[in-house]
Design a protein around this motif. Structure first.
Motif, mmCIF file in Angstrom:
data_model
loop_
_atom_site.group_PDB
_atom_site.id
_atom_site.type_symbol
_atom_site.label_atom_id
_atom_site.label_comp_id
_atom_site.label_asym_id
_atom_site.label_seq_id
_atom_site.Cartn_x
_atom_site.Cartn_y
_atom_site.Cartn_z
ATOM 1 N N LEU A 158 0.826 -1.208 0.000
ATOM 2 C CA LEU A 158 0.000 0.000 0.000
ATOM 3 C C LEU A 158 0.860 1.258 0.000
ATOM 4 C CD1 LEU A 158 -2.751 -1.093 2.554
ATOM 5 C CD2 LEU A 158 -3.143 -0.526 0.142
ATOM 6 N N GLN A 181 -6.445 -2.541 -2.910
ATOM 7 C CA GLN A 181 -7.263 -2.363 -1.714
ATOM 8 C C GLN A 181 -7.970 -3.665 -1.352
ATOM 9 O OE1 GLN A 181 -7.261 0.213 0.278
ATOM 10 N NE2 GLN A 181 -5.980 1.493 -1.020
ATOM 11 N N ASN A 186 -6.789 -5.174 2.116
ATOM 12 C CA ASN A 186 -7.744 -4.845 3.176
ATOM 13 C C ASN A 186 -8.841 -5.873 3.361
ATOM 14 O OD1 ASN A 186 -6.446 -2.430 3.815
ATOM 15 N ND2 ASN A 186 -7.518 -1.332 2.196
ATOM 16 N N SER A 236 -13.217 -4.324 1.613
ATOM 17 C CA SER A 236 -12.755 -3.192 0.816
ATOM 18 C C SER A 236 -13.694 -2.913 -0.353
ATOM 19 C CB SER A 236 -11.339 -3.442 0.294
ATOM 20 O OG SER A 236 -11.330 -4.532 -0.600
#
Length: 278
Positions: A148, A168, A172, A176
């Motif tokens: 990231l 993402q 995540n 996400s």
């Protein structure tokens, strides 16, 4: 150079070549056990023949770092702008303004977070790009926070919107995928808006359904990228859903989040079909 450092003279090296014991594989490379480089030897040859400032990059750097389940027919080498590496069969050179963070010992290569993003940017398809990113994180070659952080520093990418979503998703987890985005996509396709995060009582207590159409009794479970190796689960989910569409007793579909990124039409066609049959 390595042979000279080991104490061999130029004449001794040439003598082994003349006897056919060692076989040249370039201007700076000799094969001493095989007639041609193989395996990791292809990476070493690519580096030796490309100059002291060259590094393995992209998928080649990831493979050297331990990536499994991936094969590549070319070795990707990055060199600084202004370098003039000679053409080498089986090697693709990339001129870089900034090589990025590198691992300088052993096989010189870019760090996994750099390599993963470059490999994804240069992939032949969105699905291949998503697979590379997912596999690098799933196999723990790169920490999500490092990926990231590196991505945030990228100013230009030919796949910016797509890679933003995929990175993402992978870093995540399942949440996400913005639920409002999913609902907006349903409206754009003329589908009724679903109930999001519907609560049901299961065997072990409360169960939260990602996407649920109350009136039709249709449930879609969006599965995060961490559930699969790369994007391998996309085809499995499509096959599972196809079986469910043929069996009226099944009212639930599996949708990998990366499937919604790489081939959304196929999954929304299945959703639409199930809703229409309710």
């Amino acid at each position: 150079m390595l042979l000279r450092e080991a104490g061999l003279t130029r004449g001794q090296v040439q003598g082994e070549v003349d006897r056919g014991v060692w076989v040249p594989a370039g201007c700076h490379t000799l094969c001493i056990t095989t007639a041609a480089p193989t395996g990791r030897g292809l990476w070493w040859r690519a580096l030796w023949e490309s100059g002291s400032r060259s590094v393995l990059d992209g998928t080649s750097a990831l493979l050297a770092a331990g990536l499994t389940g991936w094969s590549e027919h070319t070795v990707h080498i990055s060199v600084p702008n202004g370098a003039r590496p000679r053409r080498i069969e089986g090697v693709t050179h990339h001129l870089m303004r900034d090589l990025g963070d590198i691992v300088p010992v052993g096989l010189r290569r870019t760090k996994p977070e750099v390599a993963a993003i470059r490999a994804a940017q240069g992939a032949t398809s969105d699905r291949q790009a998503a697979t590379i990113v997912a596999m690098a994180v799933q196999q723990r070659l790169v920490l999500p926070k490092r990926l990231l952080a590196r991505w945030e520093g990228i100013r230009y990418s030919p796949r910016r919107a797509f890679l933003e979503s995929v990175i993402q998703d992978v870093c995540n987890g399942a949440h996400s995928l913005n639920e409002l985005d999913f609902a907006q996509e349903c409206r754009r396709r003329g589908l009724p808006e679903p109930t999001r995060q519907a609560v049901r009582t299961g065997k072990n207590g409360r169960v939260y359904l990602d996407v649920f159409w109350e009136a039709q009794g249709v449930h879609v479970e969006i599965q995060g990228a961490q559930h699969f190796e790369g994007t391998a689960g996309i085809d499995d989910a499509l096959r599972f859903n196809d079986l469910g569409l043929r069996d009226p007793g099944l009212r639930s579909l599996q949708v990998p989040v990366l499937g919604l990124r790489t081939c959304p039409d196929k999954f929304f066609e299945q959703i639409e079909q199930l809703l229409a049959s309710s």
